[in-house]
Design a protein around this motif. Sequence first.
Motif: not given
Length: 48
Positions: A23, A26-28
């Motif tokens: 997660e 993916e947010k990076s």
Amino acid sequence: MRTALRLLEIEEQKIKMFREEIEIGEKSGMVSNFDTEAHLANLHKKHL
């Protein structure tokens, strides 16, 4: 029996940690100037 439950708990903790790390990744966001050829060459140089 206790050992099996302990191992199951450890595996569940690992799965939870991996999901959290995925997660975060993916947010990076995506890298805009990533050179795939240079990256692949660098990996080959290091590991082959």
